[in-house]
Design a protein around this motif. Structure first.
Motif, short mmCIF file in Angstrom:
data_model
loop_
_atom_site.label_atom_id
_atom_site.label_comp_id
_atom_site.label_asym_id
_atom_site.label_seq_id
_atom_site.Cartn_x
_atom_site.Cartn_y
_atom_site.Cartn_z
N ASP A 127 -7.48 11.75 -0.53
CA ASP A 127 -8.66 12.57 -0.89
C ASP A 127 -9.56 12.05 -1.79
OD1 ASP A 127 -11.03 13.86 0.87
OD2 ASP A 127 -10.24 15.61 0.02
N ALA A 162 -7.20 5.89 -0.86
CA ALA A 162 -8.40 6.62 -0.82
C ALA A 162 -7.90 8.14 -0.07
CB ALA A 162 -9.43 6.26 -0.96
N ALA A 163 -7.92 7.38 1.30
CA ALA A 163 -7.38 9.18 2.12
C ALA A 163 -5.89 9.24 2.25
CB ALA A 163 -7.46 8.05 3.82
N ALA A 164 -5.59 8.77 1.54
CA ALA A 164 -4.29 9.61 1.34
C ALA A 164 -4.18 10.44 0.13
CB ALA A 164 -3.20 7.60 0.58
N GLY A 191 -12.37 8.95 -4.09
CA GLY A 191 -13.15 8.01 -4.18
C GLY A 191 -12.66 7.30 -4.71
N THR A 206 -7.94 -0.55 0.42
CA THR A 206 -8.02 0.81 -0.72
C THR A 206 -9.07 2.30 0.14
OG1 THR A 206 -10.11 -0.76 -0.52
CG2 THR A 206 -8.50 -1.23 -1.81
N GLN A 207 -8.96 1.48 1.14
CA GLN A 207 -9.51 2.76 1.80
C GLN A 207 -8.31 3.62 2.05
OE1 GLN A 207 -8.75 4.31 5.95
NE2 GLN A 207 -10.52 5.63 4.93
N LYS A 208 -6.98 2.43 2.66
CA LYS A 208 -5.39 4.37 3.23
C LYS A 208 -5.76 4.71 2.00
CE LYS A 208 -4.32 0.37 6.14
NZ LYS A 208 -3.79 1.71 7.62
N HIS A 252 -15.59 4.87 0.54
CA HIS A 252 -15.09 5.08 -0.27
C HIS A 252 -14.18 4.63 -1.35
CE1 HIS A 252 -12.70 1.89 0.95
NE2 HIS A 252 -11.87 1.40 -0.09
N THR A 259 0.49 -1.45 0.14
CA THR A 259 0.36 0.21 0.48
C THR A 259 1.05 1.42 0.48
OG1 THR A 259 -1.75 -1.29 1.23
CG2 THR A 259 -1.75 0.84 1.23
#
Length: 371
Positions: A247, A243-245, A249, A239-241, A276, A183
């Protein structure tokens, strides 16, 4: 002509946005793709940016000729090779075939090992291709990134999928350490790639010419081999990590085979439950989306990549007649709904133009939705 082209591209972006944001009110975007064969062997496509540019320019020009709900773009296709090679996997190219050779000795990364440099493996080839496309692309064509596979997909290829799924059960802590490193490499690779191009990760256009705006797309086929709880733990969590990196979707792809009854329906809820993940890009058919609308409604929009218009008959005339009947009936049942883009292949430009004209006559767009 230039103004007309600009207006069509703007209209197409708006339609994609309205569909993917549940604002199309019964209308459905239809992207009709005419296949453009690429005779160049993979060795040339992976090493010569000018070869990629030549073929992708033909693809983009064909999209402009058809002028359906698909954006012209230039896509450097490196399959799953980008992260896989950067993390130690060996990529073998044989004519038109690609083989991923797992690196079983070094695939398990120590928790304290530095993240592999994002310019390792085939990444220099990717950067060269992207920079060449960006330099020579016409102003009306978006330059997309190569396919990036999820950390789950990449780790499975590095280990060997069969062994990887056993490790998920037997060594979950080790798998989490591997996924964390993959990731980080994914994130750093994206940052380097887009920085070299002088742009951000979003807004983005998918490799198939769909305007994703504040989302990006990646491939996630390995999730179909896991149960819902494992998808949440080993796939969606990572995949959320990503998306968060950035900002943003996510639009995700996993393959299904509707004609064989293999629908991987167990993958829908884990993705629908993740805020996300907003779009699926796969072979779920328009009919399946409509029949299961309550599972998708305002949770997962669908880009239905469900085959060819040859489903409607053996000849262009037969297909046109049956397509109009189907389109009228389907859109009548779809009234008041949103969330769907259809992407089908068509044998020729002339047939694609005719079919899209039929579609436009029955697929009425209302005034632009308020933003």
């Amino acid at each position: 002509m230039a103004g007309s082209l600009e207006a069509w591209i703007g209209r197409t972006r708006e339609r994609h946005t309205r569909c993917l944001n549940w604002q199309s009110d019964g209308a459905v975007a239809l992207a009709l793709t005419v296949p453009v064969p690429d005779p160049a062997p993979l060795t040339e496509r992976y090493t010569r940016p000018e070869v990629i540019l030549e073929h992708q320019s033909h693809v983009a020009e064909t999209i402009v000729q058809v002028r359906s709900d698909q954006l012209p773009c230039l896509h450097p296709c490196f399959n799953a090779a980008v992260l896989f090679s950067g993390l130690g996997g060996r990529v073998e190219l044989h004519g038109q075939d690609i083989h991923y050779v797992p690196n079983r000795q070094s695939w398990v990364f120590d928790a304290h090992q530095p993240v592999p440099p994002p310019d390792s493996g085939l990444f220099p080839n990717v950067l060269a291709a992207m920079e060449h496309l960006a330099k020579h692309a016409p102003s009306w064509a978006a330059v997309t990134t190569p396919y990036f596979h999820t950390p789950l997909n990449t780790a499975a290829l590095l280990r060997d999928p069969a062994a990887f799924y056993l490790d998920v059960l037997d060594q979950p802590d080790e798998i989490h350490r591997v996924l964390a490193t993959v990731t980080k490499t994914f994130i750093e690779s994206q940052r380097l790639l887009h920085a070299r191009l002088g742009r951000g990760v979003t807004p983005s256009v998918s490799q198939e010419g769909i305007h994703l705006a504040d989302m990006t797309k990646f491939s996630d086929d390995c999730c179909v081999n896991l149960g819902p709880a494992h998808i949440e733990e080993f796939d969606v969590a990572y995949t959320q990590k990503i998306a968060a990196a950035f900002d943003m979707g996510v639009a995700t792809h996993y393959c299904v085979l509707p004609d064989k009854g293999q629908l991987a329906e167990h993958c829908i809820e884990p993705n629908a439950g993740a805020a996300h993940v907003r779009v699926l890009c796969n072979q779920y058919t328009p009919e399946y989306f409509l029949q299961n609308y309550e599972r998708f409604d305002r949770r997962l929009a669908l880009v239905s990549q469900s085959g060819s218009v040859t489903r409607f008959g053996a000849t262009p005339a037969e297909r046109a007649q049956r397509f109009k009947t189907w389109a009228t009936e389907f859109l009548t049942r779809f009234a008041g709904r949103s969330g769907l883009i259809i992407q089908w292949s068509v044998p020729t430009v002339a047939e694609a133009q005719k079919l899209f004209g039929i579609w436009e006559s029955v697929n009425r767009w209302s005034a632009p939705a308020a933003q």
